[in-house]
Design an enzyme around this catalytic site. Structure first.
Site, mmCIF file in Angstrom:
data_model
loop_
_atom_site.group_PDB
_atom_site.id
_atom_site.type_symbol
_atom_site.label_atom_id
_atom_site.label_comp_id
_atom_site.label_asym_id
_atom_site.label_seq_id
_atom_site.Cartn_x
_atom_site.Cartn_y
_atom_site.Cartn_z
ATOM 1 C CG HIS A 60 -1.832 1.076 1.385
ATOM 2 N ND1 HIS A 60 -1.743 2.033 2.361
ATOM 3 C CD2 HIS A 60 -2.930 1.388 0.646
ATOM 4 C CE1 HIS A 60 -2.755 2.885 2.242
ATOM 5 N NE2 HIS A 60 -3.480 2.514 1.201
ATOM 6 C CG HIS A 102 -4.126 8.823 -0.560
ATOM 7 N ND1 HIS A 102 -4.854 9.654 0.278
ATOM 8 C CD2 HIS A 102 -4.880 7.709 -0.700
ATOM 9 C CE1 HIS A 102 -5.973 9.061 0.634
ATOM 10 N NE2 HIS A 102 -6.020 7.873 0.057
#
Ligand code: G3P
Ligand code: CA
Length: 388
Positions: A60, A102
């Site tokens: 991730h 992100h």
């Protein structure tokens, strides 16, 4: 004759009543939930699902724990550790370049407030790639996590999709006196950097697991994957693999697409058919109504050739989040697989690991230990070996 006719009419009426009664019963028991259990993804989706290895370790943002997220150190670490996939979030710059970050806003993970102090809400989409490359995406990590800070994290640049693919293939940014070397054409910097073979590459070849937001970049993504030779449905290039090393990067499962947004999933289906797809779901969507939510969601996936569901494991209301055993069973019954997010500690691997088919994790190290693919935690050693 009249008696015979009467008997026949009676029999027909009886049969009609029986039929009505039976259909009524079946519609009562055939709830939406039980119907969906009978529905399966298509044969083609089953084929595509099989491109993805079992117990996939999905790094991730590279890692959010050991290095600044979505930077070169995070992905080089994930590759050399042996994670199956680099996970990252794609956004579009003002000049339509695909970059990995992100948040829509640059403030949390860069020094944008110091470099561009006059911009009150610095959004990724308002900056060109060259402008973004002026920013430092590593120092915030050193300040926030002094116990894991490394001098060389400071000054890390934002990465493009192409940069990340190059790292997955065993390269790194070419640096001169510590600074990334610029690609110059006609005396102008293109915004791109140059690469070199990574001397610390240990020959693992991971795949990429790409998340899109509401930013309509699916068509561009298709073009860029094709140009990079990573579009498995259109003359993909052969990536050299090594015996005993990870080879996901040369498999048909080398690219997986993910999104929370149904519109984006529909666009994947148009521009990127035949590539594994994951619908991410969060606990807020299902709050209080998971029994009704799951059949509806699985139905959408079946219609849109989605092979993977990415449920949340955390939820304040419910200890299992969206990954309770009955939910995983429901998903498996439809022929889909389950990649929940985001695993951060050993307790979470112990609780959910054996139920599911892969994990989004900030701790690829703990995932690999859990799956017994590592004997000991070599994270620090790997970082040091990479020069951090
Ligand atoms: O992509 C899985 C997970 O990354 C979804 O959450 O917010 O970290 O992108 P987020
Ligand atoms: Ca993500």
């Amino acid at each position: 004759m009249a008696v015979k006719q009467k008997t026949m009419i009676k029999n027909i009426l009886f049969l009609l009543m029986l039929f009505t009664l039976l259909s009524g019963c079946s519609s009562q028991t055939n709830t939406t939930e039980s119907k969906i259990i009978d529905k399966m993804i298509s044969d083609n989706s089953v084929k595509v699902r099989k491109y993805i290895k079992k117990d996939a370790v999905i790094a991730h943002r590279g890692t959010m724990y050991w290095a600044p997220e979505e930077t070169e150190p995070a992905f080089r670490w994930a590759r050399n550790m042996g994670a199956d996939y680099f996970e990252f979030d794609l956004q579009l710059t003002k000049d339509s370049i695909l970059v990995a970050i992100h948040d829509n806003i640059l403030s949390r993970t860069s020094d944008v407030k110091e470099v561009y102090p006059d911009i009150s809400k610095p959004r990724v989409k308002d900056f060109t790639l060259k402008e973004l490359r002026n920013l430092d995406f590593g120092s915030w990590f050193n300040e926030m996590y002094p116990e894991r800070a490394k001098e060389k994290f400071a000054g890390q640049p934002i990465l493009t999709l192409k940069d990340i693919i190059m790292i997955a293939e065993g390269n790194r940014l070419l640096r001169i006196n510590g600074e990334p070397a610029k690609e110059v054409i006609d005396n102008n910097w293109t915004g791109n950097y140059l690469y070199e073979k990574d001397l610390q590459d240990n020959k693992n070849r991971p795949g990429i697991y790409i998340e899109t937001k509401k930013n309509h970049l699916e068509k561009l993504l298709q073009e860029e994957l094709k140009n990079a030779g990573w579009l498995i449905t259109d003359h993909p290039k052969r990536i050299k693999t090594y015996k005993g090393k990870l080879a996901v990067g040369n498999s048909k499962g080398r690219v997986v697409l993910q999104s929370f947004h149904k519109k984006s999933i529909e666009q994947f289906n148009i521009y990127l058919p035949g590539i594994p797809k994951c619908l991410l779901i969060n606990s807020i969507e299902a709050l209080g109504v998971p029994k009704a939510f799951y059949p509806k969601t699985i139905d959408f996936c079946i219609k849109n050739n989605v092979e993977i569901l990415g449920p949340d494991i955390s939820n304040k209301e419910d200890k299992d989040g969206l990954t309770a055993p009955w939910m995983v069973e429901l998903i498996h019954n439809s022929g889909m697989i389950v990649h929940p997010y985001t695993f951060n500690n050993t307790a979470e691997f112990e609780k959910f690991g054996s139920l599911v088919d892969g994990v989004f994790t900030n701790r690829a190290d703990l995932a690999l230990l859990y799956y017994k693919r590592l004997q000991s935690n070599i994270s620090e050693k790997v970082l040091a070996g990479l020069g951090y």
